[in-house]
Scaffold this motif. Structure first.
Motif, mmCIF file in Angstrom:
data_model
loop_
_atom_site.group_PDB
_atom_site.id
_atom_site.type_symbol
_atom_site.label_atom_id
_atom_site.label_comp_id
_atom_site.label_asym_id
_atom_site.label_seq_id
_atom_site.Cartn_x
_atom_site.Cartn_y
_atom_site.Cartn_z
ATOM 1 N N ASN A 1 24.139 -5.013 22.835
ATOM 2 C CA ASN A 1 23.469 -5.459 24.058
ATOM 3 C C ASN A 1 22.840 -6.844 23.891
ATOM 4 O OD1 ASN A 1 24.180 -3.047 25.279
ATOM 5 N ND2 ASN A 1 22.236 -2.043 24.779
ATOM 6 N N LYS A 2 22.306 -7.102 22.702
ATOM 7 C CA LYS A 2 21.736 -8.427 22.436
ATOM 8 C C LYS A 2 22.823 -9.497 22.420
ATOM 9 C CE LYS A 2 17.816 -6.682 19.745
ATOM 10 N NZ LYS A 2 17.229 -6.569 18.378
ATOM 11 N N LYS A 3 23.957 -9.163 21.793
ATOM 12 C CA LYS A 3 25.061 -10.126 21.738
ATOM 13 C C LYS A 3 25.662 -10.351 23.120
ATOM 14 C CE LYS A 3 24.674 -10.819 17.382
ATOM 15 N NZ LYS A 3 24.117 -12.107 16.897
ATOM 16 N N TYR B 1 26.147 -13.904 24.894
ATOM 17 C CA TYR B 1 27.418 -14.303 25.485
ATOM 18 C C TYR B 1 27.244 -14.737 26.939
ATOM 19 C CZ TYR B 1 32.034 -13.665 27.624
ATOM 20 O OH TYR B 1 33.190 -13.837 28.344
ATOM 21 N N ASP B 2 26.479 -13.976 27.711
ATOM 22 C CA ASP B 2 26.233 -14.347 29.106
ATOM 23 C C ASP B 2 25.519 -15.688 29.200
ATOM 24 O OD1 ASP B 2 27.461 -12.082 30.015
ATOM 25 O OD2 ASP B 2 25.608 -10.968 30.395
ATOM 26 N N ALA B 3 24.559 -15.907 28.303
ATOM 27 C CA ALA B 3 23.825 -17.177 28.319
ATOM 28 C C ALA B 3 24.744 -18.332 27.948
ATOM 29 C CB ALA B 3 22.639 -17.104 27.352
ATOM 30 N N ALA B 4 25.589 -18.142 26.929
ATOM 31 C CA ALA B 4 26.517 -19.206 26.501
ATOM 32 C C ALA B 4 27.529 -19.514 27.589
ATOM 33 C CB ALA B 4 27.223 -18.781 25.219
ATOM 34 N N ARG B 5 28.015 -18.486 28.269
ATOM 35 C CA ARG B 5 28.967 -18.696 29.365
ATOM 36 C C ARG B 5 28.311 -19.462 30.510
ATOM 37 N NH1 ARG B 5 30.399 -13.433 30.941
ATOM 38 N NH2 ARG B 5 28.680 -13.537 32.436
ATOM 39 N N SER B 6 27.052 -19.128 30.783
ATOM 40 C CA SER B 6 26.334 -19.828 31.849
ATOM 41 C C SER B 6 26.131 -21.303 31.501
ATOM 42 C CB SER B 6 24.980 -19.155 32.087
ATOM 43 O OG SER B 6 24.242 -19.847 33.069
ATOM 44 N N ARG B 7 25.776 -21.586 30.244
ATOM 45 C CA ARG B 7 25.589 -22.988 29.832
ATOM 46 C C ARG B 7 26.901 -23.749 29.920
ATOM 47 N NH1 ARG B 7 22.223 -20.523 25.942
ATOM 48 N NH2 ARG B 7 23.902 -20.534 24.395
ATOM 49 N N LEU B 8 27.985 -23.137 29.486
ATOM 50 C CA LEU B 8 29.282 -23.800 29.540
ATOM 51 C C LEU B 8 29.690 -24.089 30.979
ATOM 52 C CD1 LEU B 8 31.834 -24.796 28.102
ATOM 53 C CD2 LEU B 8 32.710 -22.456 28.197
ATOM 54 N N ARG B 9 29.453 -23.127 31.847
ATOM 55 C CA ARG B 9 29.810 -23.312 33.251
ATOM 56 C C ARG B 9 29.018 -24.463 33.875
ATOM 57 N NH1 ARG B 9 29.809 -18.017 36.736
ATOM 58 N NH2 ARG B 9 31.610 -17.699 35.372
ATOM 59 N N LYS B 10 27.743 -24.560 33.513
ATOM 60 C CA LYS B 10 26.927 -25.648 34.046
ATOM 61 C C LYS B 10 27.424 -26.999 33.567
ATOM 62 C CE LYS B 10 22.665 -22.996 34.604
ATOM 63 N NZ LYS B 10 21.268 -22.790 34.112
ATOM 64 N N ILE B 11 27.868 -27.073 32.307
ATOM 65 C CA ILE B 11 28.392 -28.331 31.779
ATOM 66 C C ILE B 11 29.669 -28.728 32.496
ATOM 67 C CG2 ILE B 11 29.455 -29.374 29.734
ATOM 68 C CD1 ILE B 11 27.441 -27.885 28.036
ATOM 69 N N ILE B 12 30.492 -27.735 32.812
ATOM 70 C CA ILE B 12 31.752 -28.016 33.511
ATOM 71 C C ILE B 12 31.491 -28.449 34.951
ATOM 72 C CG2 ILE B 12 33.907 -26.993 34.321
ATOM 73 C CD1 ILE B 12 33.754 -25.131 31.881
ATOM 74 N N GLU B 13 30.575 -27.717 35.610
ATOM 75 C CA GLU B 13 30.320 -28.023 37.022
ATOM 76 C C GLU B 13 29.486 -29.280 37.197
ATOM 77 O OE1 GLU B 13 28.509 -24.478 38.409
ATOM 78 O OE2 GLU B 13 30.403 -23.327 38.496
ATOM 79 N N LYS B 14 28.567 -29.520 36.251
ATOM 80 C CA LYS B 14 27.734 -30.723 36.312
ATOM 81 C C LYS B 14 27.803 -31.422 34.967
ATOM 82 C CE LYS B 14 24.534 -28.732 39.693
ATOM 83 N NZ LYS B 14 23.112 -28.390 39.984
ATOM 84 N N PHE C 1 30.510 -10.521 20.431
ATOM 85 C CA PHE C 1 30.262 -9.462 21.404
ATOM 86 C C PHE C 1 31.457 -8.533 21.526
ATOM 87 C CE2 PHE C 1 31.252 -8.243 25.819
ATOM 88 C CZ PHE C 1 30.349 -7.199 25.940
ATOM 89 N N GLU C 2 32.646 -9.093 21.681
ATOM 90 C CA GLU C 2 33.832 -8.266 21.885
ATOM 91 C C GLU C 2 34.135 -7.413 20.663
ATOM 92 O OE1 GLU C 2 36.949 -10.909 23.072
ATOM 93 O OE2 GLU C 2 36.358 -10.854 25.196
ATOM 94 N N LEU C 3 33.839 -7.929 19.475
ATOM 95 C CA LEU C 3 34.058 -7.151 18.260
ATOM 96 C C LEU C 3 33.173 -5.902 18.257
ATOM 97 C CD1 LEU C 3 35.354 -6.906 15.440
ATOM 98 C CD2 LEU C 3 33.428 -8.223 14.551
ATOM 99 N N LEU C 4 31.882 -6.087 18.541
ATOM 100 C CA LEU C 4 30.959 -4.953 18.590
ATOM 101 C C LEU C 4 31.280 -4.025 19.757
ATOM 102 C CD1 LEU C 4 27.609 -6.821 17.835
ATOM 103 C CD2 LEU C 4 28.787 -5.223 16.320
ATOM 104 N N ASN C 5 31.603 -4.597 20.887
ATOM 105 C CA ASN C 5 31.884 -3.808 22.085
ATOM 106 C C ASN C 5 33.121 -2.929 21.891
ATOM 107 O OD1 ASN C 5 31.101 -3.396 24.965
ATOM 108 N ND2 ASN C 5 33.177 -4.135 25.350
ATOM 109 N N ASP C 6 34.194 -3.524 21.385
ATOM 110 C CA ASP C 6 35.431 -2.767 21.160
ATOM 111 C C ASP C 6 35.226 -1.667 20.119
ATOM 112 O OD1 ASP C 6 36.629 -4.424 22.990
ATOM 113 O OD2 ASP C 6 37.653 -5.669 21.501
#
Length: 289
Positions: A141-143, A147-160, A205-210
């Motif tokens: 859950n922590k990972k 992951y959600d935070a990293a995806r959000s930062r990446l999206r912001k860099i792409i959009e702005k 995340f995907e490693l732990l999740n799977d």
């Protein structure tokens, strides 16, 4: 907690707040949610903890019962020994004392060690796994938050995009589309920090999740085969204790008249006891007028 751990906890708390306000998208994995719900719904952890507690109470009760029998036999033998040591009752009390002492020693010698080995130790081992499983779920859950935070930062860099070219992702037009109509990431060539953080967070995340999705149902399925030997051992030990107890008590019973059982069934023993009580009540020291 280290300074790095404190910062991670603070960042995750911030991510949770932003997700609640809708500023960061929350990843929902239905497959994991279903498996975790099954794991929680089965109350596997609580039931195993209760089983361990009740099993300990059972062996403690067995010890307490045989110890109480020994104390009873001491008192009964004192009563009969003070009246007539050659009577059938005195002989029976002596046999009873010998029988319950053997049973008490048998519990300590033949029940304690096997019970610990075949029941208490397996229960202790399986209960020791639950904190590890819960820690894996918590870590997953922590990972996920990372992951959600990293995806959000990446999206912001792409959009702005930043004016700093080193922070811009390398993007390429999709095949068959105009250059500025749609952009595609090439992760092999992309070397920005945000992309790398995103990829690393996603991989962890995907490693732990799977792993949890695959192994939580396996853990539930293994509970019955795991407990089979312990259950069988408990039944066998109870049967042995009951059989040996019956054999020892049968040797005590031979000192009583054969008619005692029939008298008990006919209610005559109750009448005899009541007759003795009546004689006691007639004594002046027992309150007779």
């Amino acid at each position: 907690m280290s300074w790095t751990g404190f910062k991670k906890s603070l960042n995750r708390a911030g991510t949770t707040v932003l997700q609640k306000t809708g500023q960061i998208e929350r990843t929902v994995d239905r497959e994991f949610a279903d498996e975790e719900a099954k794991y929680r719904a089965n109350r596997f952890e609580k039931e195993c903890q209760a089983l361990q507690k009740d099993s300990k109470q059972y062996i403690d009760a067995m010890r307490a019962m045989t110890s109480a029998q020994c104390r009873l036999s001491d008192t009964i033998q004192t009563f009969y020994g003070a009246s007539d040591r050659t009577s059938d009752g005195a002989m029976a009390s002596h046999a009873f004392k010998s029988a319950v002492e053997d049973m008490d020693n048998g519990v300590q010698r033949e029940l304690d060690a096997p019970f610990r080995t075949t029941i208490m130790e397996p229960l202790g081992k399986i209960n020791s796994y639950f904190p590890v499983v819960n820690e894996h779920i918590s870590k997953r859950n922590k990972k996920l938050l990372d992951y959600d935070a990293a995806r959000s930062r990446l999206r912001k860099i792409i959009e702005k995009p930043s004016e700093d070219p080193t922070k811009l992702p390398k993007v390429y037009p999709c095949h068959g589309l105009p250059p500025f109509h749609f952009l595609r990431f090439d992760t092999d060539l992309y070397n920005s920090q945000a992309q790398q953080e995103h990829d690393d967070a996603k991989e962890v995340f995907e490693l732990l999740n799977d792993q949890l999705i695959a192994e939580l149902p396996q853990l539930l399925d293994l509970r019955v085969p795991y407990f089979d030997p312990s259950f069988e051992a408990m039944i066998r030990m109870q049967c042995k204790f009951a059989e040996e107890g019956y054999e020892k008590m049968s040797n005590v019973q031979r000192y009583f008249a054969d008619s005692v059982r029939d008298d008990y069934a006919a209610g005559q023993l109750d009448a005899q006891v009541e007759g003795v009580l009546q004689e006691m009540r007639e004594l002046s020291i027992c309150g007779a007028n």
